[in-house]
Design a protein around this motif. Sequence first.
Motif, PDB file in Angstrom:
ATOM      1  N   LEU A 163      48.160  31.345  64.647  1.00  0.00           N
ATOM      2  CA  LEU A 163      48.768  31.871  64.069  1.00  0.00           C
ATOM      3  C   LEU A 163      47.021  32.635  62.628  1.00  0.00           C
ATOM      4  O   LEU A 163      46.477  31.464  61.852  1.00  0.00           O
ATOM      5  N   ALA A 164      47.668  33.260  61.901  1.00  0.00           N
ATOM      6  CA  ALA A 164      47.235  34.327  60.840  1.00  0.00           C
ATOM      7  C   ALA A 164      48.140  34.657  59.724  1.00  0.00           C
ATOM      8  O   ALA A 164      49.196  35.491  59.851  1.00  0.00           O
ATOM      9  N   VAL A 165      48.036  33.978  58.757  1.00  0.00           N
ATOM     10  CA  VAL A 165      49.052  34.172  57.002  1.00  0.00           C
ATOM     11  C   VAL A 165      48.282  35.304  56.277  1.00  0.00           C
ATOM     12  O   VAL A 165      47.117  34.914  56.003  1.00  0.00           O
ATOM     13  N   LEU A 166      49.166  36.045  55.422  1.00  0.00           N
ATOM     14  CA  LEU A 166      48.892  36.894  54.334  1.00  0.00           C
ATOM     15  C   LEU A 166      49.370  36.323  53.205  1.00  0.00           C
ATOM     16  O   LEU A 166      50.698  36.366  53.706  1.00  0.00           O
ATOM     17  N   GLY A 167      48.479  36.188  52.405  1.00  0.00           N
ATOM     18  CA  GLY A 167      49.406  35.247  51.114  1.00  0.00           C
ATOM     19  C   GLY A 167      48.823  36.030  50.189  1.00  0.00           C
ATOM     20  O   GLY A 167      47.969  36.696  50.211  1.00  0.00           O
ATOM     21  N   VAL A 168      50.095  36.579  49.581  1.00  0.00           N
ATOM     22  CA  VAL A 168      50.165  37.603  48.440  1.00  0.00           C
ATOM     23  C   VAL A 168      50.439  37.127  47.056  1.00  0.00           C
ATOM     24  O   VAL A 168      52.092  36.503  46.966  1.00  0.00           O
ATOM     25  N   LEU A 169      49.620  37.015  45.917  1.00  0.00           N
ATOM     26  CA  LEU A 169      50.643  36.215  45.068  1.00  0.00           C
ATOM     27  C   LEU A 169      51.233  37.513  43.558  1.00  0.00           C
ATOM     28  O   LEU A 169      51.121  38.417  44.117  1.00  0.00           O
ATOM     29  N   ILE A 170      52.403  36.707  43.601  1.00  0.00           N
ATOM     30  CA  ILE A 170      53.262  38.067  42.889  1.00  0.00           C
ATOM     31  C   ILE A 170      53.445  37.824  41.126  1.00  0.00           C
ATOM     32  O   ILE A 170      53.537  36.531  41.220  1.00  0.00           O
ATOM     33  N   GLU A 171      53.266  38.458  40.290  1.00  0.00           N
ATOM     34  CA  GLU A 171      53.273  38.363  38.968  1.00  0.00           C
ATOM     35  C   GLU A 171      54.369  39.253  38.893  1.00  0.00           C
ATOM     36  O   GLU A 171      55.256  40.125  38.503  1.00  0.00           O
ATOM     37  N   ALA A 172      55.128  38.476  37.045  1.00  0.00           N
ATOM     38  CA  ALA A 172      56.681  39.569  36.572  1.00  0.00           C
ATOM     39  C   ALA A 172      55.643  40.227  35.529  1.00  0.00           C
ATOM     40  O   ALA A 172      54.866  40.020  34.927  1.00  0.00           O
ATOM     41  N   CYS A 173      56.465  41.092  35.415  1.00  0.00           N
ATOM     42  CA  CYS A 173      55.765  43.200  34.019  1.00  0.00           C
ATOM     43  C   CYS A 173      57.213  43.718  33.645  1.00  0.00           C
ATOM     44  O   CYS A 173      58.351  43.343  34.753  1.00  0.00           O
ATOM     45  N   ASP A 174      57.363  44.102  33.274  1.00  0.00           N
ATOM     46  CA  ASP A 174      58.335  45.070  33.029  1.00  0.00           C
ATOM     47  C   ASP A 174      58.409  46.544  34.280  1.00  0.00           C
ATOM     48  O   ASP A 174      59.809  46.775  33.667  1.00  0.00           O
ATOM     49  N   GLU A 175      58.266  46.340  34.013  1.00  0.00           N
ATOM     50  CA  GLU A 175      57.877  47.528  35.796  1.00  0.00           C
ATOM     51  C   GLU A 175      58.674  47.232  37.351  1.00  0.00           C
ATOM     52  O   GLU A 175      57.554  46.451  37.962  1.00  0.00           O
ATOM     53  N   VAL A 176      59.321  48.068  37.641  1.00  0.00           N
ATOM     54  CA  VAL A 176      60.071  47.842  38.551  1.00  0.00           C
ATOM     55  C   VAL A 176      59.226  48.427  39.162  1.00  0.00           C
ATOM     56  O   VAL A 176      58.843  49.299  39.677  1.00  0.00           O
ATOM     57  N   LEU A 207      54.188  46.586  50.688  1.00  0.00           N
ATOM     58  CA  LEU A 207      54.474  45.517  50.102  1.00  0.00           C
ATOM     59  C   LEU A 207      52.987  44.588  49.624  1.00  0.00           C
ATOM     60  O   LEU A 207      53.037  43.268  48.547  1.00  0.00           O
ATOM     61  N   LEU A 208      52.196  45.006  49.693  1.00  0.00           N
ATOM     62  CA  LEU A 208      50.702  43.709  49.984  1.00  0.00           C
ATOM     63  C   LEU A 208      49.884  44.809  49.182  1.00  0.00           C
ATOM     64  O   LEU A 208      50.404  45.750  48.442  1.00  0.00           O
ATOM     65  N   PRO A 209      49.422  44.086  48.410  1.00  0.00           N
ATOM     66  CA  PRO A 209      47.903  44.769  47.022  1.00  0.00           C
ATOM     67  C   PRO A 209      47.100  45.678  47.595  1.00  0.00           C
ATOM     68  O   PRO A 209      47.004  46.223  48.633  1.00  0.00           O
TER      69      PRO A 209
END
Length: 375
Positions: A163-176, A207-209
Motif C-alpha cells: 500500500l501507499a498512503v498520502l497524508g495531508v495535515l489540515i488546519e482551521a482558518c477563517d477562509e472556506v 484536496l491536496l497541498p
Amino acid sequence: MDTDWKRVSVFLLFLKCVDCTGTATEWTYAGTVGQSEWAKIFPDCGGSSQSPINVDTSRTLHDPTLPPIQPLAYNKLGNKPFTLSNSGHTVHMTLPQWMGLSGLPWHYSAVQLHLHWGKGVGVATGSEHTINGRSSSAELHVVHYNAELYGNMSEAKTQGNGLAVLGVLIEACDEVNQAYNSILNYLGHIRYAGQKVSIPAFDVRSLLPDDLSEYFRYNGSLTTPPCYQSVLWTLFNERVKISHSQLMKLSSVLYSSKADTAEVSALQDNYRTTQPLNNRTVLSSFIHVSDQIYTAGEIAAIVIGCLCGCVGLTVIILFIVKTIRSTSSWDVLPSIRPAPQPRTKDVGKEVKEDMVLKTTSDPEKPEDPAPQTES
C-alpha cells in the motif's frame, strides 16, 4: 487466579470482536475495544513499524533523489458519481482505479480516501501524524495499492510494499476551502454508521497541498485495525486549510452508531495516537527549516537586547572619539609652540654680540704677538 481471569477477559473480548465470518471487525478508539486494547485482538497493532508517528525533523534524513509526487488522473471525473459513506469510524469515499500515483517505486492505483479529526474548533488535535510534536485539526488519507505486484486491495494490504498512503495535515482558518465542500456539504446524508450517498465527481487533486515536492517518507502501517505493516507513507510538509465552520461540520454532524441505536454516539476523536519510531528512518525530500526557532517572547528579548547593545556601543565609541580629540597633539601643540623667528636679519647682530663678548670677557689678558715669518 488473576492471570486466569485476564485470559478469560481477553478471550471474551476477542469473541465480541469477531463476526459470523470469523473476521475481527468491531473496534473503537476508546472504551473496552479502544486503541489501548487493539494489540490484544489484532496482533499487527503491536508491531514495531506502526503508524502514525511524530516526525522529528532534526532526525530526518534528506534524500535529494526523492521526486515530487505526481497524481495520475485525479482530475478525471468520469461518468459515474463518487460514493460517500459513514463507516462508523470515519467518512469514507471510494475512488476509481484509473486514479493513481507516480513518483513512487511502483505504480499504485487509488482505492479510497478518508478523514480523521478531533472535537472541533478551539482544539488543535485531530490529526494522526504530528511534526515536531505539533498536531493539526484534521488529517486526510488517500489510500492506494501496488497494482504492479498485486491484483487488488485485499491481496496487497497484507503484503510488504502493498500500500501507499498520502497524508495531508489540515488546519482551521477563517477562509472556506471550496474543494472540501465537495465532501462536507453531503455529510448530512450519512449521519449514521452504514449510510451511503452518491455525490458529484470532483477534482481530487484540489484536496491536496499545492506543493507536492516537500514531504516525509517512511515505512509504516494502517492506522486502524488490523494495522497491517504494509504502507509506504508520504506525509506532506505543507498543510491544507479549511474554515472553522467546515471543521465544526466535520466534527459535529456524524455519529459512530447506527440510526436504530437507542443511544447514539458522536463520531469524534477518531485518530490514533502516535506510535514509537523504533529503528525506522524517516526520509525528507527537502532540507527542513524550522517554522519557529524561538518563542515570541524570546524574539522580543533578543531584539530589545540588540537595540540596547547597539545604543551602548554607539555611546562608548562617541566617548572614545571625544576623549581622543580633546587630548590630541594636533589640537594642543599649535597653541603652546613659539612662533618661528626669522634668522636672516639677525645673523650680523649675533656675530657682533659674539665679538663683543670675546673682547670684553678678559680685558687684562695681553694680545697674542703677531706671528713671525721664517726666512
